[in-house]
Design an enzyme around this catalytic site. Structure first.
Site, PDB file in Angstrom:
ATOM      1  N   TYR A 145      23.696  35.898  46.787  1.00  0.00           N
ATOM      2  CA  TYR A 145      25.109  36.093  47.141  1.00  0.00           C
ATOM      3  C   TYR A 145      25.482  37.565  47.344  1.00  0.00           C
ATOM      4  CZ  TYR A 145      25.927  31.232  45.787  1.00  0.00           C
ATOM      5  OH  TYR A 145      25.908  29.872  45.710  1.00  0.00           O
ATOM      6  N   ILE A 146      24.822  38.457  46.624  1.00  0.00           N
ATOM      7  CA  ILE A 146      25.135  39.876  46.742  1.00  0.00           C
ATOM      8  C   ILE A 146      24.073  40.593  47.580  1.00  0.00           C
ATOM      9  CG2 ILE A 146      25.400  42.043  45.430  1.00  0.00           C
ATOM     10  CD1 ILE A 146      27.762  40.032  45.162  1.00  0.00           C
ATOM     11  N   LYS A 195      31.724  48.112  34.908  1.00  0.00           N
ATOM     12  CA  LYS A 195      31.601  46.774  35.502  1.00  0.00           C
ATOM     13  C   LYS A 195      31.943  45.693  34.472  1.00  0.00           C
ATOM     14  CE  LYS A 195      30.312  43.126  37.612  1.00  0.00           C
ATOM     15  NZ  LYS A 195      30.656  42.572  38.889  1.00  0.00           N
ATOM     16  N   CYS A 203      30.203  35.403  36.467  1.00  0.00           N
ATOM     17  CA  CYS A 203      30.563  36.774  36.085  1.00  0.00           C
ATOM     18  C   CYS A 203      31.529  36.807  34.910  1.00  0.00           C
ATOM     19  CB  CYS A 203      31.195  37.475  37.276  1.00  0.00           C
ATOM     20  SG  CYS A 203      30.124  37.441  38.704  1.00  0.00           S
ATOM     21  N   THR A 216      24.398  43.222  37.526  1.00  0.00           N
ATOM     22  CA  THR A 216      25.167  43.523  36.321  1.00  0.00           C
ATOM     23  C   THR A 216      24.247  43.474  35.102  1.00  0.00           C
ATOM     24  OG1 THR A 216      27.065  42.462  37.347  1.00  0.00           O
ATOM     25  CG2 THR A 216      27.170  42.790  34.971  1.00  0.00           C
TER      26      THR A 216
HETATM   27  N1  SAJ Z   1      40.898  31.913  36.745  1.00  0.00           N
HETATM   28  C1  SAJ Z   1      41.961  31.369  36.034  1.00  0.00           C
HETATM   29  N2  SAJ Z   1      43.183  31.947  36.138  1.00  0.00           N
HETATM   30  C2  SAJ Z   1      43.394  33.037  36.934  1.00  0.00           C
HETATM   31  C3  SAJ Z   1      42.317  33.611  37.634  1.00  0.00           C
HETATM   32  C4  SAJ Z   1      41.065  33.012  37.523  1.00  0.00           C
HETATM   33  O1  SAJ Z   1      41.811  30.373  35.314  1.00  0.00           O
HETATM   34  O2  SAJ Z   1      44.542  33.491  36.994  1.00  0.00           O
HETATM   35  C5  SAJ Z   1      39.558  31.310  36.631  1.00  0.00           C
HETATM   36  C6  SAJ Z   1      39.023  30.803  37.974  1.00  0.00           C
HETATM   37  O3  SAJ Z   1      39.493  29.504  38.243  1.00  0.00           O
HETATM   38  C7  SAJ Z   1      37.530  30.857  37.737  1.00  0.00           C
HETATM   39  C8  SAJ Z   1      37.361  32.078  36.822  1.00  0.00           C
HETATM   40  O4  SAJ Z   1      38.632  32.324  36.263  1.00  0.00           O
HETATM   41  O5  SAJ Z   1      37.076  29.703  37.060  1.00  0.00           O
HETATM   42  C9  SAJ Z   1      36.848  33.331  37.493  1.00  0.00           C
HETATM   43  O6  SAJ Z   1      37.410  33.487  38.783  1.00  0.00           O
HETATM   44  P1  SAJ Z   1      37.908  34.878  39.355  1.00  0.00           P
HETATM   45  O7  SAJ Z   1      38.481  34.626  40.692  1.00  0.00           O
HETATM   46  O8  SAJ Z   1      38.782  35.541  38.385  1.00  0.00           O
HETATM   47  O9  SAJ Z   1      36.615  35.803  39.413  1.00  0.00           O
HETATM   48  P2  SAJ Z   1      35.107  35.621  39.960  1.00  0.00           P
HETATM   49  O10 SAJ Z   1      34.241  35.262  38.797  1.00  0.00           O
HETATM   50  O11 SAJ Z   1      35.030  34.750  41.147  1.00  0.00           O
HETATM   51  O12 SAJ Z   1      34.781  37.128  40.416  1.00  0.00           O
HETATM   52  C10 SAJ Z   1      34.882  38.172  39.464  1.00  0.00           C
HETATM   53  C11 SAJ Z   1      35.720  39.319  40.061  1.00  0.00           C
HETATM   54  N3  SAJ Z   1      36.078  40.252  39.011  1.00  0.00           N
HETATM   55  C12 SAJ Z   1      37.359  40.672  38.816  1.00  0.00           C
HETATM   56  O13 SAJ Z   1      38.292  40.260  39.477  1.00  0.00           O
HETATM   57  C13 SAJ Z   1      37.588  41.698  37.760  1.00  0.00           C
HETATM   58  C14 SAJ Z   1      34.934  40.010  41.164  1.00  0.00           C
HETATM   59  O14 SAJ Z   1      35.633  41.150  41.638  1.00  0.00           O
HETATM   60  C15 SAJ Z   1      33.559  40.448  40.649  1.00  0.00           C
HETATM   61  O15 SAJ Z   1      32.793  41.073  41.657  1.00  0.00           O
HETATM   62  C16 SAJ Z   1      32.839  39.189  40.205  1.00  0.00           C
HETATM   63  O16 SAJ Z   1      33.594  38.613  39.113  1.00  0.00           O
HETATM   64  C17 SAJ Z   1      31.453  39.604  39.752  1.00  0.00           C
HETATM   65  O17 SAJ Z   1      30.513  39.374  40.528  1.00  0.00           O
HETATM   66  O18 SAJ Z   1      31.331  40.234  38.701  1.00  0.00           O
END
Ligand code: SAJ
Length: 442
Positions: free
Chosen positions: A11-12, A201, A255, A117
């Site tokens: 993916y990355i 990170k 993540c 990471t």
């Molecule tokens: N979620 C909630 N409530 C929210 C936001 C998210 O329940 O308000 C849940 C989502 O449904 C999901 C989980 O959290 O199950 C994570 O989703 P996400 O959209 O917050 O993040 P990821 O895991 O898809 O991507 C994150 C991102 N990190 C941050 O926003 C700080 C992304 O920028 C990173 O690059 C990625 O992790 C990573 O690869 O580390």
């Protein structure tokens, strides 16, 4: 032409390799999976992401995939670093073997970039010592940690537009990385040391996890006071310094559900971080409690899970809260059928909509896919018409009109109120307050 070897074409790694190839580098992508290498060399992609097919077309002339590491000027490591969930410790085997594959080729002046990471100090204690088996001392080769920050679903856009952190063993290393990434990154580039970059990170994702945990806790506390958490969060976020996230059925993905454990694995001062992980991990248990309350007296109950990917509009199911929810439901004797138009491969069978709802008693919406909003609930043929919406995603009026009794996570309505149809008075996304909450201006 500068030659870059990208290790790991997932993916990355793959989008990064293609962005570099498009920018004019000669890129050799290396993956241990022969099928991935073959697929890419045949001009096909093994992953999907918006814009990736177009980028692949533009970049292919400078890109080739293979299973062995060649001699190169720059080595970029983008391999997975999974969590061992039993002991909550990172597994760095792929990073270790990537470094092992690089060091026999390492020459003076080469640059090694780690994007994966890792826990703080992993570069210093694990990766650099392996690279030094080349006979070169760190400094004779350059080394930088450039953690990826792109969000799944918008990977390419964020890879180009996000700011980046480059942590070098020395300034020369960090500046070299800056010149590589400047070829396609339009965001700002900040230089720091290696361990700080690793730490940054992890605290980004941990910060988000903690903020989701507090939203999830607010949802449960709101229920105790008869307050609708969705309205409450919306109103609180009108404050200029408040930005509460959305409650839900738990946190998934490779993540946010994982990185807090990387951060804490070598530190004892981790109360809040661990507690937040536990709150988020316990949300599927809370959802099953809602199911129990709603379906208490139904015999041989069947649930339909709407959405098994870890978040909306993507196919990725890693660490999805749906998995824990389904397991808990089955342990309590519920039959579970899954529906997810984005997912074809999952631990449980995924059915089409008609099959998934046939003879079902209750839909439990776990993932807020956009496509679910286009379903006509009146056409669903079910045994009972119950809906539990853990994301406040579906239009209450439409579903109530189609005969559904709805419970939204954190809506503050006890079962008897929901049964009386109070929920149907709530407009989509911005529900009216229930009997206890008011929206008076003061
Ligand atoms: N979620 C909630 N409530 C929210 C936001 C998210 O329940 O308000 C849940 C989502 O449904 C999901 C989980 O959290 O199950 C994570 O989703 P996400 O959209 O917050 O993040 P990821 O895991 O898809 O991507 C994150 C991102 N990190 C941050 O926003 C700080 C992304 O920028 C990173 O690059 C990625 O992790 C990573 O690869 O580390």
């Amino acid at each position: 032409m500068t030659k870059i070897c990208v290790l790991g074409l997932g993916y990355i790694g793959l989008p990064t390799a293609l962005l570099l190839a498009k920018s004019g580098f000669e890129v050799i992508g290396v993956d241990v999976n022969e099928r991935v290498v073959k697929t890419l060399n045949q001009g096909q992609l093994h992953i999907s992401d918006p814009g990736l097919p177009e980028l692949f077309e533009e970049a292919r002339r400078n890109f080739v995939a293979q299973t062995v590491v060649p001699e190169a000027d720059i080595y970029l490591i983008a391999v997975p670093t999974p969590l061992n969930a039993h002991i909550r410790v990172s597994e760095l085997g792929y990073v270790r073997s990537a470094a092992e594959m690089i060091y026999p080729h390492l020459r003076k002046g080469n640059l090694v970039i780690l994007e994966s990471t890792v826990p703080p100090c992993a570069s210093e204690k694990l990766v650099i010592p392996i690279l030094e088996k080349s006979g070169l001392k760190a400094g004779e080769f350059k080394y930088v940690h450039c953690p990826e920050r792109a969000i799944p679903g918008k990977t390419l856009y964020e890879m180009v537009h996000n700011d980046r952190i480059m942590g070098g063993i020395d300034n020369e290393s960090a500046e070299s990385a800056r010149s590589v990434y400047s070829s396609y990154v339009q965001g700002r580039i900040y230089l720091t040391d290696v361990t700080t970059a690793e730490f940054v990170k992890l605290i980004e994702n941990t910060y988000r996890d903690i903020n989701i945990a507090i939203a999830n806790e607010f949802a449960q506390v709101a229920e105790d006071y008869g307050v609708n958490v969705w309205e409450a969060v919306d109103l609180a976020n009108k404050h200029p310094r408040v930005n509460i996230l959305q409650p839900g059925p738990g946190v998934g993905g490779h993540c946010i559900a994982v990185d807090p454990w990387f951060l804490t694995e070598c530190s004892a001062k981790t109360g809040l971080i661990q507690l937040s992980r536990e709150i988020n991990d316990s949300m599927p248990n809370y959802v099953i409690h809602l199911v129990r309350e709603m379906l208490g007296d139904i015999r041989e109950p069947t649930l339909t899970v709407f959405g098994v990917s870890y978040k909306n509009d993507i196919s990725d199911t890693r660490e999805t809260p749906a998995l824990k929810f389904i397991q808990l439901a089955e342990n309590e004797g519920y039959k579970v059928k899954c529906y997810d138009p984005h997912v074809s491969t999952f631990e449980y069978p995924v059915y089409d909509l008609d099959e998934a709802v046939r003879d079902s008693d209750c839909i439990v919406l776990i993932t807020g896919h956009d496509l679910f909003k286009r379903i006509d609930p009146a056409k669903l043929s079910m045994r009972h018409r119950y809906l539990i919406d853990t994301r406040n995603h579906l239009n209450k009026a439409t579903w109530t009109d189609a005969g559904f009794e709805i419970k939204t996570l954190g809506d503050g309505l006890v079962r008897s109120e929901a049964s009386r149809g109070v929920a149907s008075e709530q407009p989509e996304q911005s529900p009216l307050p229930n009997s206890k909450a008011t929206t008076k201006g003061v």
